[in-house]
Scaffold this motif. Structure first.
Motif, PDB file in Angstrom:
ATOM      1  N   LEU A 411      40.085  49.139  49.421  1.00 22.00           N
ATOM      2  CA  LEU A 411      39.699  47.815  48.944  1.00 22.00           C
ATOM      3  C   LEU A 411      40.878  46.847  49.046  1.00 22.00           C
ATOM      4  O   LEU A 411      41.982  47.134  48.568  1.00 22.00           O
ATOM      5  CB  LEU A 411      39.229  47.888  47.489  1.00 22.00           C
ATOM      6  CG  LEU A 411      38.617  46.588  46.947  1.00 22.00           C
ATOM      7  CD1 LEU A 411      37.181  46.442  47.426  1.00 22.00           C
ATOM      8  CD2 LEU A 411      38.670  46.552  45.418  1.00 22.00           C
ATOM      9  N   ARG A 412      40.614  45.670  49.666  1.00 16.88           N
ATOM     10  CA  ARG A 412      41.677  44.685  49.881  1.00 16.88           C
ATOM     11  C   ARG A 412      41.624  43.539  48.884  1.00 16.88           C
ATOM     12  O   ARG A 412      42.657  42.975  48.527  1.00 16.88           O
ATOM     13  CB  ARG A 412      41.570  44.121  51.301  1.00 16.88           C
ATOM     14  CG  ARG A 412      41.777  45.146  52.397  1.00 16.88           C
ATOM     15  CD  ARG A 412      43.183  45.694  52.395  1.00 16.88           C
ATOM     16  NE  ARG A 412      43.420  46.612  53.505  1.00 16.88           N
ATOM     17  CZ  ARG A 412      44.558  47.258  53.704  1.00 16.88           C
ATOM     18  NH1 ARG A 412      45.549  47.101  52.852  1.00 16.88           N
ATOM     19  NH2 ARG A 412      44.700  48.084  54.714  1.00 16.88           N
ATOM     20  N   GLU A 413      40.413  43.172  48.448  1.00 20.00           N
ATOM     21  CA  GLU A 413      40.280  42.016  47.563  1.00 20.00           C
ATOM     22  C   GLU A 413      39.383  42.362  46.380  1.00 20.00           C
ATOM     23  O   GLU A 413      38.275  42.855  46.565  1.00 20.00           O
ATOM     24  CB  GLU A 413      39.699  40.814  48.314  1.00 20.00           C
ATOM     25  CG  GLU A 413      40.568  40.329  49.469  1.00 20.00           C
ATOM     26  CD  GLU A 413      39.962  39.133  50.174  1.00 20.00           C
ATOM     27  OE1 GLU A 413      39.376  38.274  49.492  1.00 20.00           O
ATOM     28  OE2 GLU A 413      40.077  39.064  51.417  1.00 20.00           O
ATOM     29  N   LEU A 414      39.885  42.075  45.189  1.00 22.15           N
ATOM     30  CA  LEU A 414      39.117  42.228  43.965  1.00 22.15           C
ATOM     31  C   LEU A 414      39.146  40.898  43.230  1.00 22.15           C
ATOM     32  O   LEU A 414      40.210  40.444  42.792  1.00 22.15           O
ATOM     33  CB  LEU A 414      39.700  43.327  43.082  1.00 22.15           C
ATOM     34  CG  LEU A 414      39.087  43.473  41.679  1.00 22.15           C
ATOM     35  CD1 LEU A 414      37.604  43.831  41.783  1.00 22.15           C
ATOM     36  CD2 LEU A 414      39.849  44.513  40.863  1.00 22.15           C
ATOM     37  N   ALA A 415      37.999  40.247  43.110  1.00 16.97           N
ATOM     38  CA  ALA A 415      37.904  38.940  42.464  1.00 16.97           C
ATOM     39  C   ALA A 415      37.069  39.051  41.199  1.00 16.97           C
ATOM     40  O   ALA A 415      36.065  39.768  41.162  1.00 16.97           O
ATOM     41  CB  ALA A 415      37.287  37.916  43.421  1.00 16.97           C
ATOM     42  N   ASP A 439      45.321  43.434  47.968  1.00 21.68           N
ATOM     43  CA  ASP A 439      46.183  42.292  48.276  1.00 21.68           C
ATOM     44  C   ASP A 439      46.040  41.308  47.122  1.00 21.68           C
ATOM     45  O   ASP A 439      45.030  40.608  47.008  1.00 21.68           O
ATOM     46  CB  ASP A 439      45.759  41.654  49.600  1.00 21.68           C
ATOM     47  CG  ASP A 439      46.697  40.543  50.049  1.00 21.68           C
ATOM     48  OD1 ASP A 439      47.173  39.772  49.187  1.00 21.68           O
ATOM     49  OD2 ASP A 439      46.931  40.431  51.264  1.00 21.68           O
ATOM     50  N   THR A 440      47.030  41.251  46.254  1.00 24.71           N
ATOM     51  CA  THR A 440      46.911  40.413  45.056  1.00 24.71           C
ATOM     52  C   THR A 440      46.829  38.934  45.398  1.00 24.71           C
ATOM     53  O   THR A 440      46.152  38.166  44.710  1.00 24.71           O
ATOM     54  CB  THR A 440      48.095  40.664  44.106  1.00 24.71           C
ATOM     55  OG1 THR A 440      49.321  40.451  44.815  1.00 24.71           O
ATOM     56  CG2 THR A 440      48.060  42.086  43.575  1.00 24.71           C
ATOM     57  N   GLY A 441      47.499  38.517  46.469  1.00 18.38           N
ATOM     58  CA  GLY A 441      47.444  37.107  46.865  1.00 18.38           C
ATOM     59  C   GLY A 441      46.049  36.682  47.267  1.00 18.38           C
ATOM     60  O   GLY A 441      45.519  35.672  46.793  1.00 18.38           O
ATOM     61  N   LYS A 442      45.412  37.456  48.137  1.00 16.58           N
ATOM     62  CA  LYS A 442      44.055  37.137  48.573  1.00 16.58           C
ATOM     63  C   LYS A 442      43.063  37.271  47.429  1.00 16.58           C
ATOM     64  O   LYS A 442      42.115  36.482  47.324  1.00 16.58           O
ATOM     65  CB  LYS A 442      43.648  38.054  49.740  1.00 16.58           C
ATOM     66  CG  LYS A 442      44.381  37.765  51.038  1.00 16.58           C
ATOM     67  CD  LYS A 442      43.865  38.658  52.158  1.00 16.58           C
ATOM     68  CE  LYS A 442      44.572  38.329  53.468  1.00 16.58           C
ATOM     69  NZ  LYS A 442      44.090  39.196  54.586  1.00 16.58           N
ATOM     70  N   ARG A 448      40.146  32.163  42.403  1.00 16.10           N
ATOM     71  CA  ARG A 448      40.296  30.738  42.134  1.00 16.10           C
ATOM     72  C   ARG A 448      39.268  29.905  42.870  1.00 16.10           C
ATOM     73  O   ARG A 448      38.867  28.840  42.407  1.00 16.10           O
ATOM     74  CB  ARG A 448      41.702  30.282  42.526  1.00 16.10           C
ATOM     75  CG  ARG A 448      42.785  30.760  41.557  1.00 16.10           C
ATOM     76  CD  ARG A 448      44.159  30.393  42.070  1.00 16.10           C
ATOM     77  NE  ARG A 448      45.194  30.787  41.103  1.00 16.10           N
ATOM     78  CZ  ARG A 448      46.493  30.731  41.366  1.00 16.10           C
ATOM     79  NH1 ARG A 448      46.911  30.308  42.551  1.00 16.10           N
ATOM     80  NH2 ARG A 448      47.363  31.097  40.443  1.00 16.10           N
ATOM     81  N   HIS A 449      38.870  30.371  44.043  1.00 15.59           N
ATOM     82  CA  HIS A 449      37.936  29.597  44.857  1.00 15.59           C
ATOM     83  C   HIS A 449      36.480  29.921  44.577  1.00 15.59           C
ATOM     84  O   HIS A 449      35.596  29.336  45.192  1.00 15.59           O
ATOM     85  CB  HIS A 449      38.237  29.830  46.346  1.00 15.59           C
ATOM     86  CG  HIS A 449      39.503  29.166  46.787  1.00 15.59           C
ATOM     87  ND1 HIS A 449      39.975  29.268  48.075  1.00 15.59           N
ATOM     88  CD2 HIS A 449      40.385  28.399  46.116  1.00 15.59           C
ATOM     89  CE1 HIS A 449      41.098  28.585  48.180  1.00 15.59           C
ATOM     90  NE2 HIS A 449      41.368  28.054  47.000  1.00 15.59           N
TER      91      HIS A 449
END
Length: 458
Positions: A411-415, A439-442, A448-449
């Motif tokens: 997993l690359r993105e967790l929102a 990837d904490t940045g993404k 946020r988006h």
């Protein structure tokens, strides 16, 4: 030549005597015209609008002997056409494969249809066509063979949501014409059709991607009657419905049941709904019951559901059921536009808690998952904190183990739209155990988006 400089700079850079004019008239020297045509042959893409007078376009067309001067043009994105549409004839090209047109007010004018037919007739390689603000019957009036190889078609209405006249939406006759395109693989369309009219039943033989913006609650009615044997990606958008025409919650289950029944090999499902007129009650089981028809679609790799202006309770049970039923998932998102941030909302979220148990279920059952977006997350440290981070127990002291060992999940993105986390470090360590490659940045950018625009709370 008073055109947007970024449009034609490669064609007119050597013709300064043409650049400053908004209205062209004789004389143009033979040398100037030759230089212009020589440079125009190398233009591949034009993106802009006409700032020339209609007479100037006719003048240029006469100079060219009715022969297009941009002979190698591959992509044209054009607005601002004016009567008698000489610009369309001058900008046509045998090499054209992408065409985006914002249709003029005089769309009913036969001169426009004729000019567009000429352009399409020359564009024998056209693969991608986008028409904004066309007339309801325009596709039925186009007889050109240039559409025979079309693979991607968008027919939309760009006028403001509350100003969209019905005559700008395609009618059922146009839908039949579109359905007959033999190589069409992707269709994006704004719908506002009369249910009393019989929609096309046959066709769409090659269609794989369908994106519908429903402006009259007619998408479900049409999907019941269309034959879509090869469809793999369905996007339904109910955001632009007129005020007072929002769908009822009771319509969601039949809609998803229809999708599952008619499209058993669906790979991507995308649903955007502005709001529901009425909710049956704030219980997580309500949402689970509504989306349950999607769970047998075992080949789904993308599920994206966005609900505007009203939240619906989602719990661990909803997300765990999704994870267990859909092991091929790559992208999974349930997002709410406006999540209330008050004591009443906190009480509702408690009824529909999403905890680390839901995340652990995705880690266990969906090995290919790359993006996970959940509406909220509530974390309270377990009673026996000494067991963390190697173990994360069910909240309120229950002894069931959620995770027991570090995984190699990709997993690359967790929102997360909204969260209540009492012990940030413990929660972060537990998440890192399940998803070490995030990837904490993404992930932060996606959070946020998201439509709610709320950062996680701690």
């Amino acid at each position: 030549m008073g055109l947007n400089v970024y449009v034609y700079e490669s064609a007119v850079a050597c013709c300064p005597d043409l650049i400053a004019l908004q209205h062209l008239s004789d004389p143009i020297t033979t040398e100037t015209w030759a230089r212009f045509c020589d440079r125009a042959r190398w233009v591949r893409s034009i993106n802009g609008r006409s700032e020339l007078s209609p007479g100037s376009w006719s003048f240029l067309l006469r100079h060219s002997g009715n022969v297009p001067v941009f002979s190698l043009l591959e992509e044209l994105r054009w607005r601002g056409m004016s009567h008698p549409f000489s610009d369309l004839r001058l900008l046509s090209s045998h090499a054209l494969h992408v065409l985006v047109l914002h249709c003029p007010q005089g769309i009913q004018d036969q001169l426009f249809v004729s000019a567009l037919e000429d352009l399409l007739g020359r564009a024998s390689r056209l693969l991608n066509l986008t028409l904004y603000d066309s007339s309801a019957d325009l596709p039925t009036r186009l007889r050109s063979q240039g559409l025979r190889h079309l693979q991607d078609l968008t027919v939309g209405v760009s006028i403001g949501a509350y100003e969209r006249p019905v005559h700008r939406y395609v009618n059922t006759g146009s839908l039949r014409a579109i359905a007959a395109l033999p190589h069409l693989e992707a269709l994006q369309i704004d719908l506002n059709v009369d249910r009393a009219a019989e929609p096309p039943i046959e066709g769409f033989d090659a269609l794989k991607v369908l994106k519908i913006s429903d402006n009259r609650l007619c998408a479900q009615w049409l999907l019941e009657r269309w034959c879509l044997p090869h469809l793999r990606s369905l996007h339904l958008n109910y955001v632009s419905l007129p005020h007072g025409q929002s769908p009822d919650w009771v319509h969601l289950h039949p809609l998803l049941t229809l999708v599952a029944r008619r499209l058993p090999e669906l790979r991507t499902f995308d649903l955007h709904i502005n709001c529901f007129r009425e909710l049956p009650g704030q219980f997580p089981e309500v949402f689970l019951s509504a989306v349950e028809p999607l769970l047998p679609l075992r080949q789904l790799i993308t599920v994206n559901m966005l609900f505007y202006r009203r939240e619906i309770l989602v719990s661990d049970a909803v997300l765990q059921a999704s994870a267990e039923a859909l092991p091929t998932l790559v992208f999974f998102s349930i997002c709410f536009d406006s999540i209330a941030d008050d004591e009443n909302a906190r009480g509702l979220h408690k009824e529909g808690e999403v905890t680390l148990r839901a995340l652990a279920s995705f880690a266990k059952h969906c090995p290919k998952l790359e993006v996970l977006h959940v509406p909220w997350l509530i974390y309270k440290p377990p009673v026996r904190q000494e067991a963390l981070p190697s173990q994360v127990h069910q909240q309120e002291g229950r002894a069931n183990t959620v995770t027991s060992a570090r995984t190699e999940h990709g997993l690359r993105e967790l929102a997360i739209c909204w969260s209540v986390v009492q012990e940030v470090q413990l929660c972060a360590m537990a998440v890192d155990t399940m998803f070490p490659r995030i990837d904490t940045g993404k992930s932060r950018t996606r959070s946020r988006h998201c439509a709610s625009g709320l950062a996680p709370r701690t």
